[in-house]
Design a protein around this motif. Structure first.
Motif, PDB file in Angstrom:
ATOM      1  N   GLY A 104       0.859  -1.172   0.000  1.00 22.58           N
ATOM      2  CA  GLY A 104       0.000   0.000   0.000  1.00 22.58           C
ATOM      3  C   GLY A 104       0.898   1.224   0.000  1.00 22.58           C
ATOM      4  N   VAL A 118      -5.000   3.265   6.945  1.00 18.83           N
ATOM      5  CA  VAL A 118      -4.314   2.408   5.968  1.00 18.83           C
ATOM      6  C   VAL A 118      -3.593   1.272   6.695  1.00 18.83           C
ATOM      7  N   ILE A 122      -4.373  -2.734   6.216  1.00 19.78           N
ATOM      8  CA  ILE A 122      -3.374  -3.693   5.726  1.00 19.78           C
ATOM      9  C   ILE A 122      -3.106  -4.781   6.766  1.00 19.78           C
TER      10      ILE A 122
END
Length: 134
Positions: A104, A118, A122
């Motif tokens: 990412g 984020v 992940i």
């Protein structure tokens, strides 16, 4: 949903960026290991297992994409998700980042809301795929 605290290695040659990342992630309950360059990151990984790596792409010496490629080529570290921190989001850059093996990416300046989201996403994906493989 209870967020699982993770150990995150933040690699950035900029002390301010490191401080910010640490502050944001520690607030979320994560443990943050700090490295100022690729060599330091490699040293830390030898002794401390990380659940996720935040990787600054533009660093003096070995850059983040080179380090990402090395880690993804090493069976000992291949499983660790890597989130790229990049100050440039030009066309084709995402492809470069993904190609190197990053899971990412976040553009800088780091948004204090985006970063934990984020990271959580992940880590969640990682947890799901590891249970799927088991």
């Amino acid at each position: 949903t209870m967020k699982t605290p993770a150990t995150i290695l933040a690699v950035d040659d900029n002390a301010t960026n490191l401080k910010l990342a640490c502050y944001v992630l520690e607030t979320e309950g994560h443990t943050v290991l700090k490295a100022h360059d690729a060599a330091e990151a490699q040293q830390i990984l030898k002794h401390s297992p990380a659940d996720l790596i935040l990787m600054d792409i533009q660093m003096p010496g070995m850059d983040g994409l080179t380090l990402t490629r090395l880690l993804k080529a090493d069976p000992a570290y291949r499983h660790i998700p890597i989130v790229a921190l990049t100050s440039f989001a030009m066309k084709g850059d995402e492809a470069k980042v993904r190609e190197a093996g990053c899971d990412g990416y976040i553009t800088k300046p780091v948004d204090t809301l985006t970063l934990p989201a984020v990271v959580a996403e992940i880590l969640r994906r990682g947890a799901e795929s590891s249970t799927a493989e088991a």
